[in-house]
Design an enzyme around this catalytic site. Structure first.
Site, PDB file in Angstrom:
ATOM      1  N   ASP A  95      15.273 -39.197  -7.679  1.00 38.45           N
ATOM      2  CA  ASP A  95      15.175 -40.073  -6.514  1.00 38.45           C
ATOM      3  C   ASP A  95      16.457 -40.034  -5.678  1.00 38.45           C
ATOM      4  O   ASP A  95      17.555 -40.013  -6.231  1.00 38.45           O
ATOM      5  CB  ASP A  95      14.925 -41.502  -7.000  1.00 38.45           C
ATOM      6  N   HIS A 112      16.283 -32.316   0.144  1.00 38.91           N
ATOM      7  CA  HIS A 112      15.448 -31.702  -0.887  1.00 38.91           C
ATOM      8  C   HIS A 112      16.055 -30.383  -1.377  1.00 38.91           C
ATOM      9  O   HIS A 112      15.985 -30.059  -2.564  1.00 38.91           O
ATOM     10  CB  HIS A 112      14.044 -31.459  -0.347  1.00 38.91           C
ATOM     11  N   LEU A 206      13.253 -23.778 -23.967  1.00 35.14           N
ATOM     12  CA  LEU A 206      13.138 -25.017 -23.207  1.00 35.14           C
ATOM     13  C   LEU A 206      11.845 -24.961 -22.409  1.00 35.14           C
ATOM     14  O   LEU A 206      11.523 -23.934 -21.813  1.00 35.14           O
ATOM     15  CB  LEU A 206      14.323 -25.191 -22.252  1.00 35.14           C
TER      16      LEU A 206
END
Length: 319
Positions: A95, A112, A206
């Site tokens: 956020d 972004h 991962l």
């Protein structure tokens, strides 16, 4: 998730981990206001200016800090952390991209882009420190109401990021999975996601789960529809429906560790915003004031340090 609301002060009542002999000074990175080892002097780097009070320059270039996984060596684990106490699954609500850009006089798209750099850093740290699953909230079903120009940019940025990182993911043993309502995504992006998932499905170092066009409510509803269809088709009896049956239909069934041990949310907001609602039932929550593009290694260590001090009881009582 990119809310534009003002952050709220955060308090914690955590206690130091009992199985450590580290000195009090070694806890100075932990964001624990009521921790006896915590110094309030550490909070200055976590405070975000009030909305509308930023004095940053009007034209700031986005700097690529070389955080792409390609060619990067593993990051040593900080001495503050205990390898045996690392969470297996970390979820993140990324956020603050919009606020970060606005404070610098930039467009939302620049925020972004800067957020992608933070995500690259976090992927590298998770892969280096033995975390098995990283789930990030990239685009909510609620975000479809945003201006079309911003949505188009986000989806194209997602495509570009997959294209630029997929080879590194393959070499580094990273598996990519995408959850959410993919039917709303452009067909070209759907094909790219399918290709990326297929080409990395055997990687085990991962797993990076990206939630796109996703919400926790959507996930529960689609799971219920799937269970209802099995009942309708005669593959399942109504009396057989239980929590395990529902959980098998949730979109996080793509991973061995579907329930996050730790949820991190940046920008100071104190809510989960319709993310992984079922899966977060016993997840440890951590809120950081930094806007997502400014969330780096030190902030991640703060979160992990906080997690490692907590006692997880899952409803039981420990004497």
């Amino acid at each position: 998730m990119f809310s534009l609301r003002h952050p709220i002060p955060i308090d914690s009542t955590l206690t130091p981990h009992p199985n450590t002999n580290r000195s009090p000074s070694s806890y100075s990175h932990c964001c624990c206001y009521n921790n006896p080892y915590y110094s309030r002097s550490q909070t200055h780097r976590l405070i975000v200016p009030k909305r509308g009070t930023a004095t940053g320059p009007t034209n700031v270039a986005i700097r690529d800090e070389g955080t792409s996984l390609d060619g990067e060596s593993p990051e040593p684990m900080p001495e503050e952390l205990v390898a045996e106490l690392m969470p297996k699954h970390v979820a993140v609500i990324m956020d603050g991209n919009g606020r970060w850009a606005k404070m610098r006089g930039l467009t939302a798209s620049a925020g972004h882009q800067a957020g992608v750099q933070s995500l690259r850093r976090l992927v590298r740290l998770c892969g280096s420190w033995g975390i098995k699953v990283l789930t990030v909230f990239a685009f909510s079903t609620d975000n479809w109401v945003r201006p079309k120009v911003e949505i188009d940019f986000l989806l194209k940025l997602f495509e570009r990021t997959i294209t630029s990182e997929i080879d590194a993911f393959k070499r580094e043993g990273i598996r990519i999975s995408v959850i959410g309502d993919s039917s709303k995504l452009p067909e070209s992006l759907q094909r790219m996601i399918g290709s990326a998932e297929e080409s990395t499905k055997d990687n085990s170092r991962l797993q990076v789960i990206v939630a796109v066009s996703y919400s926790g409510k959507y996930d529960v509803v689609q799971a219920c529809k799937s269970v209802a269809k099995k009942v309708k088709d005669g593959h399942l009896e109504l009396e057989d429906i239980n929590e395990n049956i529902i959980e098998q239909e949730l979109e996080t069934n793509c991973t061995e560790f579907p329930y996050p041990d730790l949820l991190i949310r940046t920008s100071g907001e104190l809510r989960v915003s319709n993310f992984l609602l079922w899966q977060l039932a016993y997840t440890e929550l951590y809120f950081n004031r930094q806007l997502w593009p400014d969330f780096g290694k030190d902030e991640f260590v703060d979160a992990l340090c906080s997690f490692q001090q907590r006692q997880r009881r899952y409803g039981a009582r420990h004497s």
